[in-house]
Enzyme design. Structure first.
Site, PDB file in Angstrom:
ATOM      1  CB  CYS A 174      61.840  58.737  72.424  1.00 38.98           C
ATOM      2  SG  CYS A 174      62.039  60.223  73.389  1.00 38.98           S
ATOM      3  CB  CYS A 234      59.333  54.789  70.246  1.00 38.19           C
ATOM      4  SG  CYS A 234      60.281  56.270  69.867  1.00 38.19           S
ATOM      5  CB  CYS A 274      61.038  54.654  67.473  1.00 41.98           C
ATOM      6  SG  CYS A 274      62.059  55.182  68.845  1.00 41.98           S
TER       7      CYS A 274
END
Length: 146
Positions: free
Chosen positions: A15, A87, A92
């Site tokens: 992330c 994400c 991401c």
């Protein structure tokens, strides 16, 4: 002739900040997969392990205190065969492009909103933790059947 899908040997959770979702996934992943799968996490803009993530994982017996926020560029590509991007709406990190990728969008529980109190923040982090735990349990069940 029957073909079996190879067992997953290593996972990296990605992330952006490597502070909440991917850190919780790293801790949960170690608990769910045990020593059979190497678990790592990283981010494109690493910061710190979020104290709310530490607290809500501690509630279920997962200790994140030894984990650190890491830059995705420090992950050895040879140490990874599966990338799980967590994400949601933000961009991401995309790396390790030759690896098997899964996209599991989890809303970022972190917030700078000063109007959110302790219980609201805990609820946000618990929701993310539980979603991640459910997704990883499902993945573990699929791998067990493979």
């Amino acid at each position: 002739m029957t073909f079996r899908r190879p067992k997953m040997r290593s996972i990296v959770f990605l992330c952006v900040r490597n502070s909440a979702r991917s850190q919780m996934a790293e801790g949960l992943g170690r608990a769910i997969f045990g020593g059979d799968v190497r678990i790592q996490s990283a981010g494109s803009e690493p910061s710190h392990v979020n104290p709310w993530a530490v607290e809500v994982c501690r509630e279920i017996g997962i200790d994140l205190t030894g984990q650190t926020s890491k830059f995705v560029g420090t992950i050895d590509p040879d140490s990874v065969d599966t990338v799980i991007r967590l994400c949601d709406e933000e961009v991401c990190p995309v790396s390790l492009s030759d690896k098997q990728h899964y996209y599991v969008p989890i809303e970022d529980p972190a917030s700078d909103d000063p109007s959110l109190g302790r219980e609201q923040m805990l609820a946000r982090f618990r929701r993310a933790r539980d979603e991640i735990k459910e997704q990883l349990a499902s993945l573990a069940a699929i791998l067990d059947r493979a």
